[in-house]
Design an enzyme around this catalytic site. Structure first.
Site, PDB file in Angstrom:
ATOM      1  CE1 TYR A  22      -2.476   0.690   5.046  1.00  0.00           C
ATOM      2  CE2 TYR A  22      -0.508   0.486   4.923  1.00  0.00           C
ATOM      3  CZ  TYR A  22      -1.513  -0.318   5.392  1.00  0.00           C
ATOM      4  OH  TYR A  22      -1.985  -1.980   4.207  1.00  0.00           O
ATOM      5  CE1 TYR A  34      -3.191   2.189  -0.303  1.00  0.00           C
ATOM      6  CE2 TYR A  34      -2.675   3.691   2.007  1.00  0.00           C
ATOM      7  CZ  TYR A  34      -2.860   3.582   0.550  1.00  0.00           C
ATOM      8  OH  TYR A  34      -4.242   4.174   0.144  1.00  0.00           O
TER       9      TYR A  34
END
Ligand code: NAI
Length: 272
Positions: free
Chosen positions: A160, A150
């Protein structure tokens, strides 16, 4: 209907836990393209039992393996070669997990034992896959290895947390091992940087729903779905991409190259 892109090819597909998993779609697509493969996941994930449905549909055997255990991975590769009747042509790494993200720990309050687990499961496992494959000489010349990643590896996305660091390491391993495996055996190694996708792992990230909508509005082509990802990964396993290696390939509808979109600008009107 497939194009026969993977006819005669053998592989390993990790990370399918339910029908939303990106790996689930990749397995179905690889089957459509004529591949034979084994499926693998953590022994604990087997308890859900969903993977059996996929195995039946794809006529594939399941070999449980904890991605942090070299011993399990050795068994995975040697059994796969045995079951499939020859060396492998492709390997999918679709494995990620961060206990810190799961438990909502902020980046300034990480549990370091969990941090180690995030890195071990989500990044170091990729190295382990390749080191075992190399030592067993389990992959054919011009084979293809793909891991899913990602964009938080390049740019900060506040939610994240430590997964961003794990993904940065994963992508670095793809370059370092890609060089080595290319020289040794012409095997290519790439990461695919996928749009936010509604899966178990994706949904475990705080604020995922909002972010999914934001990315959808930013990307000129909209978010890439798991099915779109499967289409792309199948081309990377095929002979049509034999000189693509050591790359981080964005598969995100253009999100990564968009500064701001008209839709998002429209949403952020200044106060009158
Ligand atoms: P998923 O939850 O369906 O797949 C994650 C898989 O990792 C599961 O099958 C899980 O059982 C497996 N796993 C966790 N710990 C393991 C261990 N110790 N050993 C072996 N397997 C283990 O979710 P998804 O989204 O399909 O994730 C696949 C990959 O795609 C991950 O690397 C994820 O980071 C990546 N990705 C996901 C995005 C998303 O928005 N869903 C976006 C970009 C990349």
């Amino acid at each position: 209907m497939g194009y026969g892109l993977l006819k005669g090819k053998r592989g390993i597909i990790s990370g399918a836990i339910d029908e939303n998993s990106i790996a689930w779609k990749i397995a179905q697509r690889a089957k459509d393209e004529g591949a034979i493969f084994t499926l693998t996941n953590a022994p604990i994930a087997m308890r859900m039992g969903e993977i059996n449905k996929l195995a039946e549909e794809c006529n594939a055997e399941i070999i449980p393996a904890d991605a942090t255990s070299v011993e399990d991975i050795e068994n995975l590769f040697s059994r796969s070669v045995e079951i499939l009747g020859g060396k492998l042509d492709f390997v999918l790494h679709s494995i990620g997990m961060s206990p810190n993200v799961r438990k909502g720990k902020e980046y300034g309050d990480l549990n370091y034992e969990w941090y180690k687990q995030s890195v071990d499961i989500s990044a170091m496992s990729f190295h382990k896959f390749m080191q075992v494959a190399e030592k067993q000489d389990a992959i054919n010349e011009w084979g293809s290895i793909v891991a899913l990643t990602y964009m938080a590896a390049q740019r900060t996305f506040s939610f994240y947390s430590d997964m961003a660091d794990a993904k940065a390491m994963l992508e670095s391993i793809a370059r370092s091992y890609g060089y080595r495996y290319g020289k040794l055996k012409n095997v290519r190694v790439n990461t695919v940087s996928q749009s936010p996708t509604k899966t178990r792992a994706g949904g475990g990230i705080g604020g995922f729903g909002n972010f999914f909508e934001f990315a959808e509005k930013m990307a000129p082509l909209g978010n890439a779905t798991a099915d779109d990802c499967a289409d792309y990964v199948v081309t990377l396993f095929s002979d049509l991409t034999r000189k693509v290696t050591m790359q981080n390939l964005y598969h995100d509808g253009g999100f990564s190259m968009t500064g701001i979109s008209a839709e998002v600008l429209e949403m952020i009107k200044p106060a009158e």
